[in-house]
Design a protein around this motif. Structure first.
Motif, PDB file in Angstrom:
ATOM      1  N   ALA A   1     -19.579  12.082 -20.148  1.00  0.00           N
ATOM      2  CA  ALA A   1     -20.348  11.848 -20.881  1.00  0.00           C
ATOM      3  C   ALA A   1     -20.120  12.099 -22.721  1.00  0.00           C
ATOM      4  O   ALA A   1     -20.607  11.544 -23.139  1.00  0.00           O
ATOM      5  N   LEU A   2     -20.249  13.701 -22.784  1.00  0.00           N
ATOM      6  CA  LEU A   2     -19.521  14.248 -23.416  1.00  0.00           C
ATOM      7  C   LEU A   2     -18.786  13.999 -24.540  1.00  0.00           C
ATOM      8  O   LEU A   2     -18.821  13.723 -25.801  1.00  0.00           O
ATOM      9  N   ALA A   3     -17.443  14.402 -23.921  1.00  0.00           N
ATOM     10  CA  ALA A   3     -15.966  13.245 -25.161  1.00  0.00           C
ATOM     11  C   ALA A   3     -16.475  11.868 -25.393  1.00  0.00           C
ATOM     12  O   ALA A   3     -16.274  11.555 -26.499  1.00  0.00           O
ATOM     13  N   GLU A   4     -17.216  11.121 -24.718  1.00  0.00           N
ATOM     14  CA  GLU A   4     -17.128   9.675 -25.043  1.00  0.00           C
ATOM     15  C   GLU A   4     -18.393  10.014 -26.217  1.00  0.00           C
ATOM     16  O   GLU A   4     -18.023   8.870 -27.619  1.00  0.00           O
ATOM     17  N   ALA A   5     -18.974  10.322 -26.427  1.00  0.00           N
ATOM     18  CA  ALA A   5     -19.873  10.850 -27.140  1.00  0.00           C
ATOM     19  C   ALA A   5     -19.084  11.245 -28.342  1.00  0.00           C
ATOM     20  O   ALA A   5     -19.669  10.795 -29.963  1.00  0.00           O
ATOM     21  N   THR A   6     -18.169  12.288 -28.270  1.00  0.00           N
ATOM     22  CA  THR A   6     -17.543  12.546 -29.217  1.00  0.00           C
ATOM     23  C   THR A   6     -17.037  12.099 -29.834  1.00  0.00           C
ATOM     24  O   THR A   6     -16.633  11.691 -31.146  1.00  0.00           O
ATOM     25  N   LEU A   7     -15.944  10.969 -29.015  1.00  0.00           N
ATOM     26  CA  LEU A   7     -15.251   9.818 -29.569  1.00  0.00           C
ATOM     27  C   LEU A   7     -15.747   8.467 -30.115  1.00  0.00           C
ATOM     28  O   LEU A   7     -15.382   8.255 -31.568  1.00  0.00           O
ATOM     29  N   LEU A   8     -16.896   8.624 -30.056  1.00  0.00           N
ATOM     30  CA  LEU A   8     -18.039   7.448 -31.024  1.00  0.00           C
ATOM     31  C   LEU A   8     -18.216   8.005 -32.192  1.00  0.00           C
ATOM     32  O   LEU A   8     -18.409   7.180 -33.477  1.00  0.00           O
ATOM     33  N   ALA A   9     -18.549   9.312 -32.313  1.00  0.00           N
ATOM     34  CA  ALA A   9     -18.565   9.952 -33.509  1.00  0.00           C
ATOM     35  C   ALA A   9     -17.207   9.436 -34.673  1.00  0.00           C
ATOM     36  O   ALA A   9     -17.559   9.886 -35.560  1.00  0.00           O
ATOM     37  N   VAL A  10     -16.409   9.855 -33.889  1.00  0.00           N
ATOM     38  CA  VAL A  10     -14.981   9.433 -34.826  1.00  0.00           C
ATOM     39  C   VAL A  10     -14.912   7.253 -34.955  1.00  0.00           C
ATOM     40  O   VAL A  10     -14.893   7.521 -36.146  1.00  0.00           O
ATOM     41  N   LEU A  11     -15.354   7.535 -34.329  1.00  0.00           N
ATOM     42  CA  LEU A  11     -15.053   5.565 -34.131  1.00  0.00           C
ATOM     43  C   LEU A  11     -16.117   4.822 -35.194  1.00  0.00           C
ATOM     44  O   LEU A  11     -15.889   3.812 -35.708  1.00  0.00           O
TER      45      LEU A  11
END
Length: 403
Positions: free
Chosen positions: A207-217
């Motif tokens: 879940a943290l990996a997905e949230a981190t990628l959304l900060a980039v997206l």
């Protein structure tokens, strides 16, 4: 893209067979009623078509939130702790036994995994909270689905969807971290994967990996441009050129590498996990975490390439894109060989796979199981084609001088 979790279903129980409360007699009956409602909601959700399940997720969250206060009141009362300043005198008649259907264990294709029986209130708490975390991840998935709608979303709509999805992922991460810490303090081990510290930490890292990628997206314009090119209903290109703002390349690259580290940790924890019966974790989520790690590293390569291209180093930028293609498991244009038949076959195979993924997105089914690999491959392919033209055009005058 977020992993398409399946929600667990449970058996029917009456708490009056296990508990008695002298200070709050209606508490036991209320808990049984709310649990029965949650059981029916989960069963109805599972019977819905995949395309209709996203609209029903808010009903699942509401049912869980109504049941949780009773569940934690039981937990505090059995532990001798007051609830909102009031003493709850609970008498345990016999140990609570419930059945939940696990969702992460490997199962025979075409057959549902059998329900696993567990004892104790902790077993119930683990599954209810895990179901809530999975529902938050599915809500984030539903928010991101709007980015691929037939009508291209506006910038404000895109930002709002990504922000909402990030909040859902962070909530899911908090729940998994709480469960991982609670399982360590649990007096008795359980037989299913969901009630394992290792699995909960892996899900928290995912879940943290997905949230981190959304900060980039949120500030990455390139996936939006590729999605617009793929959308046949978009007509904005006829009267307006796409806006490509400058991005903070080094910051985004570091965030992508951090997401890759989280995804790698989730994959390692899931790979090493088995339940008490010796069953391994489903290969689907293992493949997803591995692909998510690849996608994150490929995104980092792309941002390093963008930084090199902005500095006028087009050749170095193309090399970064080739590295990103290799991270994704695809051949770059330089590695496809000189054979026209080989290039045509590779392109046809890739186009067919991407077309299948596009159809899944349109139908709203189980899309995104590749963790965004093909979407990132499209972005890299678009940039590589553009930069190769620039590089070839810049080097052509020097070829005339050599001749």
């Amino acid at each position: 893209m977020p992993y398409p979790f399946q929600l667990s279903t449970t058996s029917s129980i009456s708490y009056s067979l296990f508990l008695d409360c002298s200070t709050h007699p209606s508490l036991v009956l209320a808990a049984s009623t709310y649990r029965s409602v949650l059981r029916d909601v989960l069963k109805q959700h599972k019977r819905l078509p995949i395309q209709s399940q996203a609209a029903n997720l808010s009903v699942v969250v509401s049912a869980i939130n109504e049941y949780l206060p009773c569940l934690f009141a039981f937990d505090s009362g059995l532990g001798g702790k007051p609830v909102s300043g009031e003493e709850v005198d609970l008498i345990l008649k016999k140990e609570i036994e419930v059945e939940w259907r696990p969702c992460l264990a490997a199962a025979i294709p075409g057959r549902k995994p059998s329900r696993a029986k567990g004892k104790g209130l902790d077993y119930e708490i683990f599954f209810v909270l895990t179901t809530l975390a999975f529902t938050y991840s599915l809500l984030a998935r539903a928010q991101l689905r709007s980015l691929y709608a037939a009508a291209t979303p506006l910038a404000e709509q895109r930002t709002g969807a990504i922000t909402a999805a990030t909040k859902y992922f962070l909530s899911a991460n908090s729940i998994h971290e709480f469960l991982a810490a609670r399982i360590l303090d649990s007096p008795s081990p359980h037989t299913v994967a969901e009630a394992s510290t290792t699995i909960q930490r892996a899900l928290a890292a995912l879940a943290l990996a997905e949230a981190t990628l959304l900060a980039v997206l949120k500030d990455d314009p390139y996936p939006g441009l590729v999605a617009r090119d793929r959308n046949g209903n978009d007509k904005e290109w006829m009267f307006k050129a796409p806006d490509i703002p400058k991005v903070r390349t080094h910051l985004f690259a570091r965030l992508c590498l951090a997401a890759a580290e989280h995804a790698g940790r989730a994959h390692a924890l899931l790979s090493s996990s088995t339940d008490a019966k010796g069953s391994s974790i489903s290969s689907t989520i293992l493949d997803f975490t591995r692909d998510l790690r690849r996608t994150s590293r490929a995104k980092a390569c792309r941002f390093f390439g963008i930084d090199a291209e902005l500095s006028g180093k087009t050749g170095e930028a193309i090399a970064w894109l080739e590295g990103g293609s290799k991270e994704l498991g695809f051949k770059s244009s330089a590695d496809e060989g000189s054979s026209k038949m080989s290039k045509a076959f590779t392109k046809l195979k890739k186009d067919l796979t991407e077309r299948k993924e596009d159809e899944r997105i349109k139908k709203g089914g189980e899309w995104g199981s590749d963790a965004g690999r093909f979407e990132e491959a499209r972005v890299i392919q678009t940039l590589e084609s553009r930069w190769n033209k620039i590089n070839d055009t810049a080097s052509r005058p020097y070829m005339w001088l050599i001749c």
